[in-house]
Scaffold this motif. Sequence first.
Motif, short mmCIF file in Angstrom:
data_model
loop_
_atom_site.label_atom_id
_atom_site.label_comp_id
_atom_site.label_asym_id
_atom_site.label_seq_id
_atom_site.Cartn_x
_atom_site.Cartn_y
_atom_site.Cartn_z
N LEU A 180 -9.68 -21.65 30.82
CA LEU A 180 -10.89 -22.34 31.37
C LEU A 180 -11.83 -22.28 30.24
O LEU A 180 -12.22 -21.23 29.90
CB LEU A 180 -11.25 -21.48 32.59
N PHE A 181 -12.39 -23.53 30.12
CA PHE A 181 -13.48 -23.44 29.32
C PHE A 181 -14.63 -24.11 29.85
O PHE A 181 -14.52 -24.92 30.85
CB PHE A 181 -12.95 -24.48 28.18
N SER A 182 -16.01 -23.75 29.22
CA SER A 182 -17.03 -24.35 30.06
C SER A 182 -17.96 -24.98 28.59
O SER A 182 -18.06 -24.47 27.76
CB SER A 182 -17.96 -23.20 30.71
N GLN A 232 -8.78 -13.77 34.31
CA GLN A 232 -9.11 -12.72 33.36
C GLN A 232 -10.17 -13.27 32.51
O GLN A 232 -9.97 -14.34 31.91
CB GLN A 232 -7.85 -12.09 32.59
N PRO A 233 -11.37 -12.66 32.49
CA PRO A 233 -12.44 -13.32 31.71
C PRO A 233 -12.18 -13.26 30.20
O PRO A 233 -11.54 -12.40 29.60
CB PRO A 233 -13.68 -12.28 31.81
N ALA A 234 -12.61 -14.40 29.43
CA ALA A 234 -12.64 -14.15 27.77
C ALA A 234 -13.16 -13.07 27.36
O ALA A 234 -14.12 -12.72 27.72
CB ALA A 234 -12.93 -15.52 27.47
N LEU A 235 -12.63 -12.49 26.24
CA LEU A 235 -13.16 -11.48 25.52
C LEU A 235 -14.56 -11.94 24.80
O LEU A 235 -14.08 -13.10 24.09
CB LEU A 235 -12.17 -10.78 24.52
N VAL A 236 -15.40 -11.38 24.95
CA VAL A 236 -16.81 -11.78 24.07
C VAL A 236 -16.94 -10.99 22.85
O VAL A 236 -16.89 -9.69 23.26
CB VAL A 236 -18.00 -11.74 25.13
N PRO A 289 -14.77 -20.61 25.56
CA PRO A 289 -13.70 -20.00 26.49
C PRO A 289 -14.55 -19.27 27.56
O PRO A 289 -15.41 -18.54 27.26
CB PRO A 289 -12.86 -19.19 25.52
N VAL A 290 -14.02 -19.37 28.53
CA VAL A 290 -14.49 -18.48 29.81
C VAL A 290 -13.45 -17.35 30.33
O VAL A 290 -13.84 -16.48 30.45
CB VAL A 290 -14.90 -19.40 31.19
N GLY A 291 -12.05 -17.80 30.32
CA GLY A 291 -11.12 -17.05 30.65
C GLY A 291 -9.89 -17.63 30.78
O GLY A 291 -9.48 -18.68 30.75
#
Length: 148
Positions: free
Chosen positions: A77-79, A128-132, A114-116
């Motif tokens: 998932l991307f925003s 699972q959230p993306a690693l920031v 990237p969101v997750g």
Amino acid sequence: MRKFVIVLLPLLLSACVDDSASYYADGAGNHALTIRRAQQHFWSDAATVDLIMSRLPDCQRRLRLATLPAGEVEIELFSSGDNNWTLRAGSQVWQVESQTCTQYADNKGEFGEPVGIFRTEAGKFSFQPALVTAPAAPAQGAEAAAPQ
């Protein structure tokens, strides 16, 4: 015969997949993107994958995305801001907008941040959230060398 069917029934139902995972864009549940995977028959290796967009009270819609191998559903998932979202599973890409619950006919090519990822881990389908990553710290002494 009846005992035979009763014994086999749990085995027949146990192989089916029907679950979902959600990403809450607002953190409160009024704006969510949910991926649902459902295996129609226990003998089938494929699962239908749907996206359920919800931004209450203005938008709620279900879109059929694809048919994928049941055990290998993994969707990124991307925003790109302004309620624009891109979902990617391998080479398949879908772009949607959750302001009016629409799916774009043509992919714009830009994915955004990237969101997750929606995936199965430890037997459970989840988001699972993306690693920031934190921005790199300036090199030591770089601040002193900068002109004032």
